[in-house]
Write a protein that holds these residues in place. Structure first.
Motif, mmCIF file in Angstrom:
data_model
loop_
_atom_site.group_PDB
_atom_site.id
_atom_site.type_symbol
_atom_site.label_atom_id
_atom_site.label_comp_id
_atom_site.label_asym_id
_atom_site.label_seq_id
_atom_site.Cartn_x
_atom_site.Cartn_y
_atom_site.Cartn_z
ATOM 1 N N ARG A 155 44.534 38.955 38.418
ATOM 2 C CA ARG A 155 45.668 39.888 38.602
ATOM 3 C C ARG A 155 46.152 40.410 37.270
ATOM 4 N NH1 ARG A 155 46.922 36.288 42.832
ATOM 5 N NH2 ARG A 155 48.296 35.056 41.481
ATOM 6 N N ALA A 156 46.218 39.524 36.254
ATOM 7 C CA ALA A 156 46.643 39.980 34.926
ATOM 8 C C ALA A 156 45.648 40.989 34.355
ATOM 9 C CB ALA A 156 46.768 38.772 33.992
ATOM 10 N N TRP A 158 43.657 42.976 36.042
ATOM 11 C CA TRP A 158 43.757 44.218 36.821
ATOM 12 C C TRP A 158 44.935 45.075 36.372
ATOM 13 C CZ3 TRP A 158 41.385 47.548 39.561
ATOM 14 C CH2 TRP A 158 42.085 48.454 40.356
ATOM 15 N N SER A 159 46.057 44.411 36.078
ATOM 16 C CA SER A 159 47.227 45.181 35.612
ATOM 17 C C SER A 159 46.922 45.836 34.259
ATOM 18 C CB SER A 159 48.444 44.258 35.504
ATOM 19 O OG SER A 159 48.187 43.210 34.542
ATOM 20 N N GLY A 160 46.242 45.112 33.343
ATOM 21 C CA GLY A 160 45.898 45.704 32.043
ATOM 22 C C GLY A 160 44.932 46.863 32.182
ATOM 23 N N SER A 162 44.470 48.798 34.845
ATOM 24 C CA SER A 162 45.111 49.949 35.496
ATOM 25 C C SER A 162 45.995 50.702 34.503
ATOM 26 C CB SER A 162 45.931 49.464 36.693
ATOM 27 O OG SER A 162 46.953 48.574 36.246
ATOM 28 N N TRP A 163 46.725 49.994 33.634
ATOM 29 C CA TRP A 163 47.566 50.672 32.631
ATOM 30 C C TRP A 163 46.693 51.478 31.666
ATOM 31 C CZ3 TRP A 163 47.773 50.150 27.306
ATOM 32 C CH2 TRP A 163 48.839 50.807 26.679
ATOM 33 N N ARG A 166 45.479 54.663 33.432
ATOM 34 C CA ARG A 166 46.499 55.720 33.516
ATOM 35 C C ARG A 166 46.653 56.437 32.184
ATOM 36 N NH1 ARG A 166 49.065 51.778 36.672
ATOM 37 N NH2 ARG A 166 50.324 51.095 34.899
#
Length: 520
Positions: A155-156, A158-160, A162-163, A166
């Motif tokens: 999850r960590a 994936w968040s990195g 995705s940022w 973007r």
């Protein structure tokens, strides 16, 4: 008076007087020559039949029996009386020495041993299964802990990712808008503006690509570092668990593989999303560049087409003019050549007809006419004469062979009758009239009485010898009994026991009467 030539009667041989003149001497000569040949042939055939029936067939049968007795019968006897009994004895011996002990060993030793081993393996398998189930439950708890840690790490990551995606998408969008404005301004100035815009576009795209690649590589390094750390931790735990049993390690490996594959799918989804955004921006830039290049290409193609049409018109006019001159010259030359060819052909044809006529005349009078005369007046009569001579010779040979056969049959019958009159009949008469009665007399009056006297004499001598031998045996037996009694003593007297059976009645005679009047 018959003015027409009468046809020959049916069955008459053609040829006339010449055939008759040739036929008689040829047949006489053939008869004189073929009679000895036919006699020799019949004698050889009769001798061959006699030799085949009386000599060769018995000899062949004797040789066959000899070969059978020497080559076949010994092997059959050896097989029947030697090999077969020996094989049966060996089979029985093998059954007793190998089959029976093997059966006893299987029933008495191997079967109980196999049952014991089956029970032992079953108990060992149950113990191993219990240990594996306990180890599997511990590995399952460990896998749940490792899976939770991997999920949090994923999850960590994936968040990195995705940022970072973007940020890359915003940068590509701003770069695309700037490139579109530069391309619109470059489109208004066709020549040097396009090249300048291309250089600026290349610089912008390269900078944007480097920035995107830097972000993606940074994100990938972060993902790889986290995955490697998690993998090292998981590997340490799994290696500790694998020292216990290989099956637990495999099960835990499947759990770790599932977590890593899930994290990999999440990372690949982020990277693919960023790649799709980058591809969309680049495709938009490519479409704009393609539109500008297409406009320039259409202008250049219009100019080239105009120049090409002008050049084609001039070249086609020059070609038509040259073709007209060449065709006129060719027609003139062809007409001259055709006239010369017709003239030459007419001369050659006239000369050929003359030569053909002369050659046919010469061939007819120098070859055909002499050949026809030779065939008609020489070869044909000669051939008919040869054919007639050959036919008469063949008929004469056939007739002579048949007549020689009749002569041979007559000579053979004469020889048979002479042999019968000179040898067979006297022998038969002597056998039936002299030898047979003499033999009967000798048989009835001499041989049978002599045989009867000899048989009676031999019977009397045989009876006398038998009586002498029996008397000698009895004398020897009595002498041996007397010697045994004198040396060892006589045997005790044996009184016969009275019998309880009724005595048999004595037969009645004329001197014995049981009536009351004649009883003594």
């Amino acid at each position: 008076m018959d003015l027409e030539k009468a046809p020959p009667p049916d069955g008459a041989a053609p040829g006339g007087c010449l055939a008759a003149v040739i036929r008689v001497p040829v047949r006489i000569f053939a008869l004189l020559v073929l009679v000895p040949v036919r006699l020799a042939w019949d004698a050889a055939a009769g001798g061959g039949r006699f030799l085949h029936r009386r000599v060769l067939l018995p000899l062949g049968r004797g040789l066959w029996l000899l070969a059978y007795g020497v080559l076949v019968w010994p092997f059959r006897a050896l097989w029947r009386y030697g090999c077969v009994p020996t094989g049966r004895v060996l089979a029985r011996l093998g059954h007793v020495l190998f089959v029976v002990p093997a059966g006893w060993l299987g029933h008495g030793v191997f079967a109980p041993l196999g049952r014991w081993l089956t029970r032992a393996c079953a108990g060992l398998g149950r113990g191993v299964w219990a240990g594996l189930s306990w180890t599997g439950s511990g590995a399952a708890r460990l896998g749940r802990y490792v899976g939770g840690a991997l999920a949090r790490s994923g999850r960590a990551v994936w968040s990195g990712v995705s940022w970072a995606g973007r940020g890359v998408r915003g940068g590509l969008a701003r770069c695309g808008r700037t490139v579109w404005g530069g391309l619109a301004w470059a489109g208004r100035s066709v020549g040097a503006g396009v090249s300048w815009a291309g250089r600026g576009l290349g610089a912008v795209v390269s900078r944007a690509g480097r920035a995107g690649w830097t972000g993606v590589s940074w994100a990938a390094r972060g993902v790889w570092t986290g995955v490697s750390r998690v993998a090292r931790a998981g590997w340490a735990g799994l290696s500790w668990a694998g020292r216990g049993l290989g099956a637990a390690l495999a099960w835990a490996g499947r759990g770790v593989g599932a977590g890593v594959s899930w994290a990999g799918r999440v990372a690949w989804a982020g990277v693919s999303w960023a790649g799709r955004g980058m591809g969309a921006g680049l495709s938009w830039v490519g479409r704009a560049v393609g539109a500008g290049c297409a406009a320039v290409g259409r202008f250049v193609w219009a100019g080239c087409a105009a120049v090409g049409r002008t050049v084609w018109a001039g070249a086609s006019w020059a070609g038509r003019t040259v073709w007209a001159g060449v065709s006129w010259a060719g027609r003139t030359v062809w007409a001259g050549v055709a006239w010369a060819g017709r003239t030459v052909w007419a001369g050659v044809a006239w000369a050929g007809r003359g030569l053909l006529a002369a050659g046919s005349f010469l061939v007819r009078w120098l070859v055909l006419v002499p050949a026809l005369a030779l065939w008609r007046w020489l070869l044909s009569p000669l051939g008919r004469g040869l054919v007639l001579l050959c036919r008469e010779a063949a008929d004469a040979v056939a007739l002579g062979w048949r007549l020689a056969g009749r002569v041979s049959n007559a000579a053979g019958r004469l020889l048979v009758r002479l042999l019968r009159w000179t040898f067979v009949e006297p022998v038969r008469w002597a056998w039936s009239r002299v030898l047979t009665p003499m033999g009967h007399f000798v048989r009835d009056e001499v041989w049978r009485p002599a045989r009867r006297v000899a048989r009676e004499t031999l019977a009397a001598a045989r009876h006398t010898v038998r009586l002498a031998v029996a008397t000698a045996r009895r004398t020897v037996r009595q002498t041996r009994a007397e010697l045994r009694a004198a040396v060892f003593g006589g045997p005790p007297a044996v009184t016969p026991a009275p019998s309880r059976e009724p005595e048999a009645p004595v037969a009645r005679t004329l001197g014995s009467s049981k009536t009351a009047l004649t009883k003594d």
